[in-house]
Design an enzyme around this catalytic site. Sequence first.
Site, PDB file in Angstrom:
ATOM      1  CE  LYS A   1     -13.601  11.206  17.257  1.00 57.24           C
ATOM      2  NZ  LYS A   1     -12.819  11.647  18.420  1.00 57.24           N
TER       3      LYS A   1
ATOM      4  CE  LYS B   1     -15.286  14.780  16.203  1.00 58.92           C
ATOM      5  NZ  LYS B   1     -14.309  14.624  17.220  1.00 58.92           N
TER       6      LYS B   1
HETATM    7  C1  PBG Z   1     -10.332  13.481  20.109  1.00 53.52           C
HETATM    8  C2  PBG Z   1     -11.203  14.320  19.282  1.00 53.52           C
HETATM    9  C3  PBG Z   1     -11.082  14.641  17.916  1.00 53.52           C
HETATM   10  C4  PBG Z   1     -12.093  15.567  17.657  1.00 53.52           C
HETATM   11  C5  PBG Z   1     -12.791  15.759  18.839  1.00 53.52           C
HETATM   12  N1  PBG Z   1     -12.239  14.959  19.817  1.00 53.52           N
HETATM   13  C6  PBG Z   1     -10.093  14.239  16.925  1.00 53.52           C
HETATM   14  C7  PBG Z   1     -10.005  12.870  16.420  1.00 53.52           C
HETATM   15  O1  PBG Z   1     -10.668  11.955  16.878  1.00 53.52           O
HETATM   16  O2  PBG Z   1      -9.189  12.662  15.533  1.00 53.52           O
HETATM   17  C8  PBG Z   1     -12.341  16.236  16.340  1.00 53.52           C
HETATM   18  C9  PBG Z   1     -12.934  17.605  16.432  1.00 53.52           C
HETATM   19  C10 PBG Z   1     -12.898  18.387  15.184  1.00 53.52           C
HETATM   20  O3  PBG Z   1     -12.370  17.971  14.128  1.00 53.52           O
HETATM   21  O4  PBG Z   1     -13.414  19.509  15.225  1.00 53.52           O
HETATM   22  N2  PBG Z   1     -10.514  12.139  20.068  1.00 53.52           N
END
Ligand code: PBG
Length: 322
Positions: A193, A246
């Site tokens: 991520k 992601k």
């Molecule tokens: C929480 C989380 C996030 C997303 C999914 N889980 C936000 C972040 O980490 O800032 C992003 C999902 C999206 O942008 O569609 N940690």
Amino acid sequence: MPFPATRLRRLRRTAALRDLVRETELSPTRLVAPLFVASSGGPIELMPGVSRLSIAQAVAEARELAALRIPGVILFGIPDEKDSEGSGAWDAEGVVQLAVRAIKDAHPDLLVITDVCLCEYTSHGHCGVLDADGSVDNDASLELLARTAVSHARAGADVIAPSDMMDGRVAAIRAELDSEGFGELPILAYAAKFASSFYGPFREAADAAPAFGDRRGYQLDGANGREALREVELDIAEGADIVMVKPALAYLDVIAAVRAMTRLPVAAYNVSGEYAMVKAAVAAGAFDERAVVLETLTAIRRAGADIIVTYHAKDAARWLAR
Ligand code: PBG
């Protein structure tokens, strides 16, 4: 044999030939729909077509998704109250826990995946708890994340999906799930991520922007493909059952590299900003939404994702059913 003996256009001549040799298939059964659940519903301005849902609305939405052959949803909770620890995250009567129970009661065959993170529940908006200097305390956060995962499991979640990016959280969650009798529950780890600007609209949707600083102290640097593979290796070693990359579109190379390095199922998260860009361009008349969404999702599959988490899931499933 080169041209003129070899003519690649031979296999592109008719729709039937193109169907016959198509390498990548897109089907509703590959898609997971994110749902935002809150005590009351409402629109999300930056994400046209996506709303915050009350629990009753989430149950109704789940019915429509299941009817379209979408196998699962991933739930994000928007609590009414936040605190410094994020204690709402593991509240047995929290909005996610209640939504899991309601959806599983109504639609037992639909998979309910729960996002495990503290950022929607902490007053400061970070994904873990803070230490005395105000930085995110990795090891102190693990216990809270594991507690959150167990609360989701008790509510009836089918898959646990940690998205916090703390070191060691897959192992901590696995151990806690096992000791609480949930040894059969799979973990879908947000393994690679990245700290990304493409999460902008999600932060409006989930009301979870960090109150100070940013997430670069725990999420991956977008410049680092090799480090992303180290994250994936660690999550696999800690017991992840599915690994996710992601965002998706600016990271297709990472999806392909993860696909090449593991035999685990690979997921990709087509995030809020990617969705918002498509919606804005469609509204401006730049292109046909159906064509561009199906092309985009096919590209994520071609890069190597078995599973795509996407806000386009419902539309795409409708288009694919025709
Ligand atoms: C929480 C989380 C996030 C997303 C999914 N889980 C936000 C972040 O980490 O800032 C992003 C999902 C999206 O942008 O569609 N940690």
